[in-house]
Scaffold this motif. Structure first.
Motif, PDB file in Angstrom:
ATOM      1  N   VAL A 119       2.453   1.175  -0.064  1.00 48.77           N
ATOM      2  CA  VAL A 119       0.672   0.543  -0.205  1.00 48.77           C
ATOM      3  C   VAL A 119      -0.717   1.199  -1.157  1.00 48.77           C
ATOM      4  O   VAL A 119      -1.375   0.438  -1.545  1.00 48.77           O
ATOM      5  N   VAL A 120      -0.128   2.635  -1.745  1.00 40.88           N
ATOM      6  CA  VAL A 120      -0.904   3.077  -3.078  1.00 40.88           C
ATOM      7  C   VAL A 120      -0.990   1.926  -4.127  1.00 40.88           C
ATOM      8  O   VAL A 120      -2.322   1.678  -4.361  1.00 40.88           O
ATOM      9  N   ALA A 121      -0.111   1.154  -4.152  1.00 37.76           N
ATOM     10  CA  ALA A 121      -0.311  -0.033  -5.527  1.00 37.76           C
ATOM     11  C   ALA A 121      -0.786  -1.175  -4.931  1.00 37.76           C
ATOM     12  O   ALA A 121      -1.404  -1.680  -5.903  1.00 37.76           O
ATOM     13  N   ALA A 122      -0.660  -1.333  -3.941  1.00 39.84           N
ATOM     14  CA  ALA A 122      -1.645  -2.500  -3.080  1.00 39.84           C
ATOM     15  C   ALA A 122      -2.907  -3.057  -3.321  1.00 39.84           C
ATOM     16  O   ALA A 122      -3.319  -3.578  -3.945  1.00 39.84           O
TER      17      ALA A 122
ATOM     18  N   ASP B   5       4.748  -0.331  12.933  1.00 37.80           N
ATOM     19  CA  ASP B   5       2.564  -1.203  12.167  1.00 37.80           C
ATOM     20  C   ASP B   5       2.091   0.221  11.933  1.00 37.80           C
ATOM     21  O   ASP B   5       1.379   0.153  10.664  1.00 37.80           O
ATOM     22  N   THR B   6       1.918   0.605  13.026  1.00 40.50           N
ATOM     23  CA  THR B   6       0.607   1.718  12.658  1.00 40.50           C
ATOM     24  C   THR B   6       0.224   2.634  11.522  1.00 40.50           C
ATOM     25  O   THR B   6      -1.056   2.894  10.908  1.00 40.50           O
ATOM     26  N   ALA B   7       1.336   3.684  11.074  1.00 43.75           N
ATOM     27  CA  ALA B   7       1.274   4.184   9.869  1.00 43.75           C
ATOM     28  C   ALA B   7       0.560   3.636   9.329  1.00 43.75           C
ATOM     29  O   ALA B   7      -0.160   4.237   8.200  1.00 43.75           O
ATOM     30  N   THR B   8       1.331   2.127   8.838  1.00 40.42           N
ATOM     31  CA  THR B   8       1.159   2.149   7.668  1.00 40.42           C
ATOM     32  C   THR B   8      -0.132   1.124   7.561  1.00 40.42           C
ATOM     33  O   THR B   8      -0.346   1.465   6.245  1.00 40.42           O
ATOM     34  N   THR B   9      -0.292   0.845   8.650  1.00 34.57           N
ATOM     35  CA  THR B   9      -2.012   0.282   9.145  1.00 34.57           C
ATOM     36  C   THR B   9      -2.904   1.411   8.437  1.00 34.57           C
ATOM     37  O   THR B   9      -3.607   1.072   7.267  1.00 34.57           O
ATOM     38  N   ILE B  10      -2.857   2.353   9.070  1.00 37.05           N
ATOM     39  CA  ILE B  10      -3.507   3.445   9.076  1.00 37.05           C
ATOM     40  C   ILE B  10      -4.026   4.078   7.411  1.00 37.05           C
ATOM     41  O   ILE B  10      -4.716   3.838   6.940  1.00 37.05           O
ATOM     42  N   VAL B  11      -2.610   3.991   7.052  1.00 37.68           N
ATOM     43  CA  VAL B  11      -2.472   4.388   5.457  1.00 37.68           C
ATOM     44  C   VAL B  11      -3.253   3.726   4.785  1.00 37.68           C
ATOM     45  O   VAL B  11      -3.961   3.953   3.481  1.00 37.68           O
ATOM     46  N   GLN B  12      -2.924   2.301   4.569  1.00 39.77           N
ATOM     47  CA  GLN B  12      -3.115   0.792   3.669  1.00 39.77           C
ATOM     48  C   GLN B  12      -3.932   0.703   4.262  1.00 39.77           C
ATOM     49  O   GLN B  12      -5.193   0.804   3.143  1.00 39.77           O
ATOM     50  N   ASN B  13      -4.615   0.727   4.783  1.00 41.00           N
ATOM     51  CA  ASN B  13      -6.393   0.637   5.651  1.00 41.00           C
ATOM     52  C   ASN B  13      -7.874   1.771   4.882  1.00 41.00           C
ATOM     53  O   ASN B  13      -8.057   1.853   4.068  1.00 41.00           O
TER      54      ASN B  13
END
Length: 662
Positions: free
Chosen positions: A47-50, A159-167
């Motif tokens: 997520v951080v890399a993207a 999905d939600t946890a990743t979506t929160i971190v990513q966004n």
């Protein structure tokens, strides 16, 4: 009798029936993900890399305008630099797409695995709950929590946890980049965000309440479906011509579910419409403010606001819109899912009323003698522990079939002594190898007394002992192995005859299964079916007759080979020929083991070693058939009432037989 120490079950500090309502939901959800820490760490790295790569695009855009296409020094376009910048702008989406594929696989694996763990833990916990919980809870409601509620949190776990971190990373990187480009325009973009946050919290609380009501409504629909569309439910509706009323009941629940779904879907739509309008008009406002800055109307550093900066800023601003909207939507989804998690945790937090004591010991199956004693037993049914929206209330028990224990579970309603006791000061002993019968009017406590032996319930006062050991001091597993039961209405699952018999001992050989069937007088009947032991029994065994189901249940318990056997009216409602077959099977089943038989048809227990008479929850007499007839008490009264209604010429119940003194 030998006893073998065995580790006791893990028991929390809570008293049975308590709920851990003080523990926040989110930490518990986080614990679900704890076994997958390494995969989650990889997701965070991805997520951080993207997000870092995506944050470079606006700066490349500014360089394209200010350094390659329209150099600020006034020189010609620099095509070589432009080619490198464009190559970088093309490479970034490719790299982020590849990272996204790996990230999606990781998040899907983690989320679905955590959901499977949650579903498995919930099912395992429900298996440990006491019988009273299930007699007070709709089967459909339990199924709904296992299926609908767990499925409802799928998105949060996948999905939600990743979506929160990513966004969050994307928004943070975009915000920093915007400040670097122009802090004045950044203030304009974010000035109304606190208002949006407050509105979002209000919308989230409303959606959380609606989510709980929606799931409760869905549980009700599932319960109606399970009741009405089971074999017993369909049969009941057809017999009493209630199909139309069942359809009307389902349609009403369906309409309520639809209204709640629509209300839940529309909640927050106005809020998101306002947010989207704001983000849509913000670029126009940015251009207006930029014009004021360039013309000097706003003394905010016109020299730093180049065309490239303006294009890069509006690009960032457009990129900021989607992550912010997703964060707001995800926040609402999380608040909605919290309601579902609370419903799931309500079940997980229910402590079983029947648990193993620390230091519980296991019965040695080879040394169980089978002596059963009820010592000064008093028993009152506990208050049902059904959660909101799950009670049976005025409906039937499972699949429309009345549960024998249920009428006795209501203290003071025609059961027990009138003082609230289902059993009051019961003391009796069944010696090893004896056939003991329990008789009495309906609701006198017969089934209740037998349910105390395998610890389906625990006594309120006194003790139940097997070979001198309190059953509460024994491991549940060894107690279950020592006690077998054949009920009035045996349960067969939808499967083959072989599988139904082998349920008692999954590792049994074909010869052992066949021998158990022979001993139960059902082997020849099984072999008359075209598919023999592979014949499908149907839902609850409805493809078989009552006598066939009863003999399969006897075969199952014979295969288990328990030291103590409980027969709960196992020959009721059978014709004479079928009763003869079942009775012969039961005679084989009772050999060399302690047997406790409940019977309304007194002809089936006249040869019992001892007969106990229960009335209003009290033991009023005991003795042999002949002794109790002579005493002229409860047994004599039941005997006279039953045989006076029997058609003349039935030899098995003739009161004038030579061996029955009048």
């Amino acid at each position: 009798m030998g006893l073998m120490p065995r580790p006791s079950a893990v028991i929390t500090h809570l008293e049975p029936g308590d709920l851990r309502r003080d523990e926040p939901v989110l930490p518990r959800v986080a614990r679900l993900l704890r076994p997958y820490r390494s995969k989650i760490a990889l997701v965070l790295v991805a997520v951080v890399a993207a997000a870092t790569l995506q944050s470079l695009v606006p700066f490349l855009t500014r360089a394209v305008f200010d350094n390659a296409l329209f150099p600020l020094d006034g020189g010609p376009p620099r095509l070589h630099l432009l080619a490198w910048l464009v190559a970088g702008m093309c490479a970034i989406p490719v790299a982020t797409a590849l990272i996204g594929i790996g990230q999606n696989w990781l998040t899907s694996t983690v989320g679905n695995s955590a959901m499977a763990d949650l579903r498995g833990d919930l099912f395992e916990h429900l298996q440990k709950m006491e019988l009273a919980f299930f007699t007070a809870t709709k089967t459909g409601a339990i199924q709904s929590r296992l299926a609908n509620d767990v499925a409802g949190v799928r998105t949060v776990l996948t999905d939600t946890a990743t979506t929160i971190v990513q966004n969050t990373v994307t928004v943070s990187a975009a915000f920093v980049s915007m400040v670097v480009l122009s802090w004045q325009l950044t203030i304009l973009t974010l000035v109304v965000m606190p208002l949006f946050v407050l509105l979002q919290l209000r919308v989230g609380r409303r959606r959380q309440r609606l989510a709980r009501r929606t799931q409760e409504s869905l549980s009700e629909m599932t319960a109606i479906t399970e009741e009405a569309l089971s074999v017993s439910g369909i049969l009941l509706a057809k017999v009493f011509n209630r199909s139309e009323s069942e359809v009307a009941r389902y349609r009403e629940a369906n309409r309520r579910q639809t209204r709640l779904q629509v209300e839940q879907a529309m909640t927050g739509r106005t809020f998101f419409a306002v947010v989207q309008v704001f983000f849509a008009i913000t670029p126009a406002l940015i251009y207006l403010v930029a014009g004021w800055i360039v013309t000097g109307a706003l003394p905010a550093g016109a020299d730093s606001l180049t065309a490239g900066t303006l294009v890069a800023f509006t690009t960032l601003q457009s990129r900021l819109q989607m992550p912010l909207l997703q964060l707001m939507r995800v926040s609402l989804d999380v608040q909605t899912s919290l309601a579902l998690f609370r419903r799931i945790f309500e079940y997980l937090d229910l402590e079983p009323a029947i648990t193993e004591r620390p230091g519980a010991v296991a019965l040695d199956p080879d040394r169980v003698r089978g002596r059963v004693e009820l010592r000064d037993v008093r028993f009152r049914y506990p208050e049902p522990r059904a959660l909101s929206g799950t009670t049976n209330r005025d409906r039937f028990g499972e699949s429309g079939v009345r549960i024998e224990a249920e009428p006795e579970s209501e203290a003071g309603t025609g059961t027990g002594t009138g003082t609230g006791w289902a059993l009051d000061d019961i003391s009796l002993v069944v010696e090893p190898g004896q056939l003991a019968a329990i008789v009495g009017p309906s609701g006198s406590g017969k089934t209740t007394a037998t349910y105390l032996v395998p610890r389906f319930y625990d006594v309120t006062e006194g003790a139940v002992l097997i070979d001198g050991h309190d059953v509460r001091d024994l491991t549940l597993s060894s107690l279950a192995d020592a006690v077998g039961m054949v009920t009035q209405e045996p349960y067969l699952f939808h499967g083959t005859i072989r599988d139904n018999i082998a349920y008692a001992r999954p590792g049994a050989s074909a010869d052992q299964i066949e021998q158990a069937a022979r001993d139960a007088n059902i082997h020849d009947r099984i072999m008359s079916f075209p598919e023999g032991y592979e014949t499908i029994t149907g839902e609850r065994g409805y493809r078989l007759s009552g006598g066939e189901k009863q003999r399969l249940a006897i075969a199952r318990v014979l295969l288990k080979d328990p030291a103590i056997l409980i027969l709960d009216e196992a020959t009721s409602a059978l014709d004479n020929e079928t009763e003869r077959l079942v009775q012969e099977a039961l005679e084989r089943a009772t050999r060399s083991r302690t047997t406790i038989a409940i019977a309304h048809r007194l002809s089936t227990i006249q040869s019992a070693d001892v007969i106990f008479g229960l009335e209003d929850g009290r033991l009023v007499e005991h003795g042999t058939h002949v002794e109790l007839l002579r005493s002229g008490g409860l047994y004599k009264r039941l005997y006279d009432e039953q045989f006076s209604r029997t058609p003349a010429g039935a030899p098995w119940c003739d009161p004038r037989r030579a061996d029955v003194p009048l």
